[in-house]
Design an enzyme around this catalytic site. Structure first.
Site, PDB file in Angstrom:
ATOM      1  N   SER A  38       0.811  -1.218   0.000  1.00  0.00           N
ATOM      2  CA  SER A  38       0.000   0.000   0.000  1.00  0.00           C
ATOM      3  C   SER A  38       0.845   1.269   0.000  1.00  0.00           C
ATOM      4  O   SER A  38       0.361   2.329  -0.368  1.00  0.00           O
ATOM      5  CB  SER A  38      -0.953   0.026   1.199  1.00  0.00           C
ATOM      6  OG  SER A  38      -0.240   0.216   2.399  1.00  0.00           O
ATOM      7  N   LYS A  87       0.929   4.949   6.726  1.00  0.00           N
ATOM      8  CA  LYS A  87       0.347   5.769   5.654  1.00  0.00           C
ATOM      9  C   LYS A  87       0.931   7.175   5.727  1.00  0.00           C
ATOM     10  O   LYS A  87       1.537   7.582   6.700  1.00  0.00           O
ATOM     11  CB  LYS A  87      -1.183   5.864   5.781  1.00  0.00           C
ATOM     12  CG  LYS A  87      -1.903   4.547   5.873  1.00  0.00           C
ATOM     13  CD  LYS A  87      -1.843   3.759   4.591  1.00  0.00           C
ATOM     14  CE  LYS A  87      -2.560   2.429   4.784  1.00  0.00           C
ATOM     15  NZ  LYS A  87      -2.131   1.424   3.886  1.00  0.00           N
TER      16      LYS A  87
END
Length: 153
Positions: A38, A87
Site C-alpha cells: 500500500s 500511511k
C-alpha cells in the site's frame, strides 16, 4: 556459590537491559516492518519480493502531536486496535480533502491518511479521518534492507 552468583548477575543485567529496551521502544523509537504494497514505491518497491522494508519510527512527535502534511506515520486501525498501518498524512485538522465521493473537512483532533499506492491501500478513503491519538509515531528512515537505507521525507 559461584555459579548461583553468576546466574543472579546475568539475570539482573538481562532484566535491566529488557526494561531499558522496552522504555526506548515505547518512548523514543522503534523499528517496524512494512507489510504489503500500500505504500509502494516508497516502501517495498518490489511487489513480489520476500524481503520487506523495515523502518525507524520516532515517537517524540507524539508529545505535542506535531505533524505535517507529507509525514509518514504508523497508527492503530480505527476498527481493529491491534492492527497497525503505515500511511502518509495528506490532510490536517481543519483542512478540506477531496475524496472520491465527496469533499470532507478534517475535524479537529483528526488527520486524513492515504497510502502511496492508492489502488492497494486501506486508508482514510475507507474509514474516514483518524484521531491523532491513534498515531504511534512518525517514520524517519528505512533501515533494512541495506541497499535501501535512506531518510524519509
Amino acid at each position: 556459590m559461584g555459579i548461583q552468583n553468576l546466574l543472579w548477575q546475568v539475570t539482573k543485567k538481562a532484566f535491566t537491559g529488557g526494561i531499558i529496551g522496552l522504555t526506548i521502544s515505547d518512548r523514543c523509537c522503534s523499528v517496524v516492518p512494512v507489510r504489503g504494497d500500500s505504500m509502494s514505491p516508497t516502501f517495498n518497491p518490489q511487489r513480489n519480493s520476500y524481503l520487506d522494508d523495515y523502518v525507524l519510527v520516532e515517537k517524540f512527535c507524539l508529545q505535542d502531536y506535531k505533524f505535517a502534511r507529507g509525514d509518514v506515520v504508523v497508527f492503530s486501525s480505527p476498527t481493529h486496535y491491534r492492527d497497525r498501518y503505515i500511511k502518509r498524512i495528506v490532510g490536517l485538522p481543519g483542512e478540506w480533502i477531496s475524496s472520491s465521493r465527496d469533499v470532507i473537512r478534517v475535524p479537529e483532533g483528526h488527520c486524513w491518511v492515504e497510502g502511496d499506492n492508492k489502488a492497494s491501500s486501506l486508508d482514510s478513503r475507507t474509514f474516514g479521518p483518524i484521531p491523532l491519538g491513534l498515531i504511534r509515531g512518525r517514520v524517519t528512515n528505512v533501515v533494512w534492507p541495506p541497499q535501501r537505507v535512506s531518510k524519509i521525507g
